[in-house]
Design a protein around this motif. Structure first.
Motif, short mmCIF file in Angstrom:
data_model
loop_
_atom_site.label_atom_id
_atom_site.label_comp_id
_atom_site.label_asym_id
_atom_site.label_seq_id
_atom_site.Cartn_x
_atom_site.Cartn_y
_atom_site.Cartn_z
N LYS A 136 4.67 18.55 -2.86
CA LYS A 136 6.08 18.16 -3.07
C LYS A 136 6.91 18.43 -1.82
O LYS A 136 7.74 17.61 -1.42
N ALA A 137 6.67 19.59 -1.22
CA ALA A 137 7.43 19.96 -0.02
C ALA A 137 7.14 18.99 1.12
O ALA A 137 8.04 18.61 1.89
N ALA A 138 5.87 18.56 1.22
CA ALA A 138 5.49 17.65 2.30
C ALA A 138 5.99 16.23 2.03
O ALA A 138 6.44 15.53 2.93
N MET A 139 5.94 15.81 0.78
CA MET A 139 6.22 14.43 0.43
C MET A 139 7.70 14.14 0.18
O MET A 139 8.14 13.00 0.41
N GLY A 140 8.45 15.15 -0.25
CA GLY A 140 9.86 14.94 -0.58
C GLY A 140 10.63 14.20 0.50
O GLY A 140 11.25 13.15 0.23
N PRO A 141 10.59 14.69 1.74
CA PRO A 141 11.35 14.03 2.81
C PRO A 141 10.87 12.59 3.08
O PRO A 141 11.67 11.73 3.46
N SER A 182 0.84 -1.21 0.00
CA SER A 182 0.00 0.00 0.00
C SER A 182 0.87 1.25 0.00
O SER A 182 0.51 2.27 -0.60
N VAL A 183 2.06 1.17 0.63
CA VAL A 183 3.01 2.29 0.58
C VAL A 183 3.47 2.48 -0.87
O VAL A 183 3.56 3.61 -1.37
N GLY A 184 3.74 1.36 -1.55
CA GLY A 184 4.16 1.44 -2.95
C GLY A 184 3.08 2.06 -3.83
O GLY A 184 3.37 2.89 -4.70
N ALA A 185 1.82 1.69 -3.56
CA ALA A 185 0.71 2.25 -4.34
C ALA A 185 0.57 3.75 -4.07
O ALA A 185 0.35 4.54 -5.00
N ALA A 186 0.72 4.13 -2.80
CA ALA A 186 0.64 5.55 -2.44
C ALA A 186 1.79 6.33 -3.08
O ALA A 186 1.62 7.48 -3.51
N ALA A 187 2.96 5.68 -3.17
CA ALA A 187 4.12 6.32 -3.80
C ALA A 187 3.87 6.48 -5.30
O ALA A 187 4.28 7.47 -5.90
N GLY A 188 3.18 5.50 -5.88
CA GLY A 188 2.86 5.57 -7.31
C GLY A 188 1.93 6.75 -7.59
O GLY A 188 2.13 7.52 -8.54
#
Ligand code: HEC
Length: 153
Positions: A132-137, A39-45
């Motif tokens: 992007k700012a929230a997700m980058g890290p 599910s992490v992979g799907a969210a990353a997709g």
């Protein structure tokens, strides 16, 4: 409308994964932790697709991606009992040999997703730059942990 359906499907899939997790948690920790990572992979997709402009950005989809990772960060570490190092797993022996180091990677993942949740607010990050700012890290923590604790194919 198409985006809305995708988001509904993501939510539904996450719900189903959680239901599966509850049933399997006791007797199949490997399948459970793989379902969480899947599910992490799907969210990353979804998140990565929006960051690259391949999927139209929407705050509600951004929030879904962040929330899925946040839930994963707080549950993932519970499914590595002794003895689950063998069998059909992509986890390396280092998870058990250096359990403190592994816990530190989970803590990093957790801190990054908590921060992203706070930045996202209730409705999700307002625009793509905020997402992007929230997700980058958060994305930075995948590689950092996989490097040592996930087998390379
Ligand atoms: C704290 C360590 C850690 C972090 C952080 C982490 N992973 Fe993983 N990941 C693992 C481990 C360990 C496995 C192998 C689990 C197993 O097979 O038992 C894995 C497996 C996976 C898998 C394969 C799941 C399957 O179906 O078998 C995917 C996809 C994945 N990770 C994506 C990600 C992404 C994307 C991120 C970042 C957003 C991430 N991971 C962050 C440790 C981590």
């Amino acid at each position: 409308m198409r985006m809305f359906r995708n988001v509904m499907a993501t939510g539904l899939a996450a719900g189903m994964l959680m239901a599966v997790g509850v049933v399997q948690a006791a007797d199949d920790p490997i399948a459970t932790r793989q379902a969480i990572m899947s599910s992490v992979g799907a969210a990353a997709g979804l998140g990565g697709g929006m960051m690259k402009g391949e999927v139209a950005y929407s705050p509600v989809a951004g929030k879904a991606a962040i929330a899925a990772m946040n839930a994963a960060a707080s549950s993932f570490g519970s499914f590595f009992p002794d003895g689950s190092n063998t069998g059909n797993t992509g986890a390396t022996e280092a998870v058990w040999d250096n359990s403190e180091g592994f816990a530190a990677e989970i803590a990093k993942f957790s801190a990054a997703t908590e921060k992203a949740m706070a930045a996202a607010g209730k409705a999700g990050p307002a625009d793509l730059d905020a997402f992007k700012a929230a997700m980058g890290p958060v994305f930075g923590t995948c590689k950092s942990c996989h490097e040592t604790y996930r087998k390379k194919n």
